[in-house]
Design a protein around this motif. Structure first.
Motif, PDB file in Angstrom:
ATOM      1  N   PRO A 187      17.691  -6.583   9.893  1.00 59.74           N
ATOM      2  CA  PRO A 187      16.433  -5.863  10.142  1.00 59.74           C
ATOM      3  C   PRO A 187      15.250  -6.387   9.327  1.00 59.74           C
ATOM      4  O   PRO A 187      15.411  -6.876   8.210  1.00 59.74           O
ATOM      5  N   PHE A 188      14.060  -6.267   9.929  1.00 61.79           N
ATOM      6  CA  PHE A 188      12.794  -6.521   9.243  1.00 61.79           C
ATOM      7  C   PHE A 188      12.010  -5.217   9.353  1.00 61.79           C
ATOM      8  O   PHE A 188      11.465  -4.886  10.404  1.00 61.79           O
ATOM      9  N   VAL A 189      11.984  -4.466   8.271  1.00 65.06           N
ATOM     10  CA  VAL A 189      11.417  -3.110   8.280  1.00 65.06           C
ATOM     11  C   VAL A 189      10.044  -3.130   7.626  1.00 65.06           C
ATOM     12  O   VAL A 189       9.902  -3.539   6.469  1.00 65.06           O
ATOM     13  N   VAL A 190       9.030  -2.692   8.364  1.00 67.08           N
ATOM     14  CA  VAL A 190       7.646  -2.708   7.888  1.00 67.08           C
ATOM     15  C   VAL A 190       7.253  -1.340   7.363  1.00 67.08           C
ATOM     16  O   VAL A 190       7.468  -0.317   8.028  1.00 67.08           O
ATOM     17  N   VAL A 191       6.669  -1.322   6.170  1.00 67.09           N
ATOM     18  CA  VAL A 191       6.129  -0.104   5.571  1.00 67.09           C
ATOM     19  C   VAL A 191       4.644  -0.323   5.331  1.00 67.09           C
ATOM     20  O   VAL A 191       4.262  -1.185   4.542  1.00 67.09           O
ATOM     21  N   ASP A 192       3.806   0.433   6.012  1.00 66.25           N
ATOM     22  CA  ASP A 192       2.355   0.356   5.810  1.00 66.25           C
ATOM     23  C   ASP A 192       1.990   1.343   4.709  1.00 66.25           C
ATOM     24  O   ASP A 192       1.823   2.537   4.952  1.00 66.25           O
ATOM     25  N   CYS A 193       1.860   0.832   3.493  1.00 66.66           N
ATOM     26  CA  CYS A 193       1.617   1.701   2.333  1.00 66.66           C
ATOM     27  C   CYS A 193       0.288   2.449   2.451  1.00 66.66           C
ATOM     28  O   CYS A 193       0.132   3.541   1.907  1.00 66.66           O
ATOM     29  N   ALA A 194      -0.672   1.866   3.165  1.00 68.77           N
ATOM     30  CA  ALA A 194      -1.991   2.498   3.285  1.00 68.77           C
ATOM     31  C   ALA A 194      -1.950   3.724   4.182  1.00 68.77           C
ATOM     32  O   ALA A 194      -2.826   4.590   4.082  1.00 68.77           O
ATOM     33  N   SER A 195      -0.972   3.815   5.075  1.00 65.42           N
ATOM     34  CA  SER A 195      -0.925   4.928   6.030  1.00 65.42           C
ATOM     35  C   SER A 195      -0.029   6.071   5.570  1.00 65.42           C
ATOM     36  O   SER A 195       0.024   7.117   6.221  1.00 65.42           O
ATOM     37  N   LEU A 196       0.671   5.898   4.465  1.00 63.67           N
ATOM     38  CA  LEU A 196       1.589   6.932   3.991  1.00 63.67           C
ATOM     39  C   LEU A 196       0.846   7.959   3.142  1.00 63.67           C
ATOM     40  O   LEU A 196       0.095   7.609   2.229  1.00 63.67           O
ATOM     41  N   THR A 197       1.049   9.212   3.431  1.00 65.93           N
ATOM     42  CA  THR A 197       0.473  10.275   2.609  1.00 65.93           C
ATOM     43  C   THR A 197       1.391  10.542   1.421  1.00 65.93           C
ATOM     44  O   THR A 197       2.599  10.294   1.480  1.00 65.93           O
ATOM     45  N   ASP A 198       0.821  11.035   0.325  1.00 66.63           N
ATOM     46  CA  ASP A 198       1.617  11.297  -0.879  1.00 66.63           C
ATOM     47  C   ASP A 198       2.795  12.219  -0.591  1.00 66.63           C
ATOM     48  O   ASP A 198       3.895  12.039  -1.124  1.00 66.63           O
ATOM     49  N   SER A 199       2.581  13.219   0.266  1.00 66.20           N
ATOM     50  CA  SER A 199       3.624  14.212   0.519  1.00 66.20           C
ATOM     51  C   SER A 199       4.784  13.651   1.337  1.00 66.20           C
ATOM     52  O   SER A 199       5.918  14.105   1.210  1.00 66.20           O
ATOM     53  N   LEU A 200       4.510  12.654   2.169  1.00 68.95           N
ATOM     54  CA  LEU A 200       5.551  12.114   3.042  1.00 68.95           C
ATOM     55  C   LEU A 200       6.122  10.788   2.560  1.00 68.95           C
ATOM     56  O   LEU A 200       7.106  10.306   3.111  1.00 68.95           O
TER      57      LEU A 200
END
Length: 466
Positions: A187-200
């Motif tokens: 797998p190549f799993v992408v995490v967009d850190c800019a779109s993540l809210t602190d709570s989630l």
């Protein structure tokens, strides 16, 4: 047998180095300035250059970009009588093997020479691995250097930090590393850190168990676990909050994490590739990014250059975009008018490759059923900016015409070669730019389009200060 070129204007130093190489039965040639060095490089192949910095006709560091562009460049050991931290930085950025300040001991010089020659021999013997670069387009020197780093990253499991402006293709570079690595089928799993809210954020990364918090109606596997055996790609890493940075650091160290509401830890064997358009070192200084996390992430550092610094790649990129769009639309590939690419070349591309793709798609739509693509099909805002730029450049050249012409007339019998004339005017340009900006380096880089290392190399070359 290896061959070495000794480059130094000091006859005594050249004699000492020659004596050392004779004792080691190493073949060598000598050059006392840049002109003789370039002539020697054109006629012979060398494994190593012993290079002085301060030469009669310029800085030895100015040779480094030329050497890197060679098909099989020699290794370089800098031997300088004047230690300079900025010069050392430029030299190392330029790929030199060693930076020695005279008077260095014969033992140290000999040891460095032998190590460099051994490395060069191993490099020449190694068979380069063929990379799948089918989605990355570029023949410029800047991109060839990127491909070298990608090749190094592909055969390793080390963490990679990819930097560059928005739109240069950082995720594409990350995927290219992945498809060329041993984890390519994982797998190549992408995490967009800019779109993540602190709570989630914690739940998204580490997962949760049913009932762990309000709204947790079922178990959820986190992205860290989903990346098991593959790659976890953290995009816009600079946006990651400090609290999550601490958690991420522990995961990188232990490869273990605990989902929310779970008592037991889970493991994930992932490789980390991160990307950012921010200066993480600056964020570290500001206290908004953890220093220990920064050092752990940047094991391999890949900087993707902006499109304005590799203009020779604009035409092949635009051509590829058009061909792909035509295939997807089921229409015949368009023919390019002579003014189409010249307009693209004269634009600064603040949005980089992503903007280029958008612009050529808009041009294709504007062309409709027409067979040819002309500059008139490009967006009006781009054409206006190109026109303004051309007018401003023309005005600037007109302002300099009278003085330049007078200078040429005044040369008399000592009329310079074209190369010499270009060199003189390059110096004048830099002097004028430094006066105009008051020595503000960021402004100078923006106006000139030079990279920081190239700018400082020119300062050294012409003995200027900013």
């Amino acid at each position: 047998m290896p061959r070495i070129l000794i480059v130094d204007d000091d006859l005594e130093i050249r004699g000492t180095m020659a004596s050392l190489l004779r004792r080691q039965q190493i073949d060598f040639d000598q050059a006392e300035n840049l002109r003789a060095t370039r002539s020697a490089l054109e006629t012979d192949n060398y494994d190593l250059l012993l290079l002085d910095v301060n030469l009669p006709d310029g800085s030895g560091l100015s040779l480094l970009p030329e050497l890197r562009s060679m098909a099989n460049p020699p290794e370089v050991i800098i031997l300088t009588g004047k230690g300079d931290p900025e010069g050392a930085e430029l030299a190392i950025e330029g790929g030199v093997w060693d930076y020695l300040v005279k008077p260095a001991s014969i033992k140290d010089i000999s040891l460095s020479i032998n190590r460099a020659l051994k490395y060069k021999d191993q490099r020449d013997r190694s068979i380069p691995r063929a990379l799948d670069l089918s989605r990355m387009i570029g023949t410029s020197r800047a991109m060839r250097e990127c491909f070298e780093v990608i090749a190094q990253a592909a055969v390793s499991d080390a963490n990679v930090l990819i930097t560059g402006e928005t739109g240069v293709g950082k995720e594409l570079a990350a995927r290219t590393i992945h498809v060329n690595s041993r984890r390519a089928k994982c797998p190549f799993v992408v995490v967009d850190c800019a779109s993540l809210t602190d709570s989630l954020m914690e739940s998204t990364l580490f997962g949760h168990r049913k009932g762990a918090f309000t709204g947790a109606f079922a178990d959820r596997e986190g992205l860290v676990r989903q990346a098991h055996t593959g790659v976890l790609f953290l995009d816009e890493l600079g946006e990651l909050p400090l609290a999550m940075q601490k958690s991420l650091l522990r995961v990188l160290q232990e490869r273990k994490f605990r989902p929310i509401g779970e008592n037991r830890e889970q493991e994930s064997d992932f490789r980390l590739i991160a990307a950012t358009n921010q200066d993480l070192e600056e964020l570290v200084d500001y206290g908004t990014f953890r220093r220990d996390l920064y050092f752990r992430i940047k094991t391999i550092r890949l900087r993707i250059p902006p499109l304005r610094d590799r203009r020779e790649d604009i035409k092949p990129l635009a051509t590829s975009f058009i061909e792909q769009l035509c295939r997807e639309s089921g229409i015949k590939t368009k023919v390019f008018g002579s003014d189409f690419f010249s307009s693209l070349q004269d634009y600064d591309w603040p949005g980089n490759v992503r903007e280029l793709g958008n612009v050529v798609e808009r041009a294709l739509v504007a062309a409709g059923e027409e067979k040819f693509l002309y500059a008139m099909h490009l967006p009006k805002d781009l054409r206006i900016k190109v026109a303004r730029s051309r007018i401003e450049q023309g005005a600037a050249m007109a302002d300099d015409t009278s003085s330049s012409c007078l200078d040429i007339v005044d040369f008399g019998a000592d009329f310079p070669s074209l190369k010499s004339f270009k060199r003189m005017n390059e110096r004048r340009y830099l002097e004028a730019l430094i006066r105009k900006t008051g020595g503000d380096v960021p402004q100078i880089l923006t106006i000139s389009g030079l990279s920081r290392s190239h700018f400082y190399a020119l300062l050294k070359k012409y003995e200027l200060e900013a």
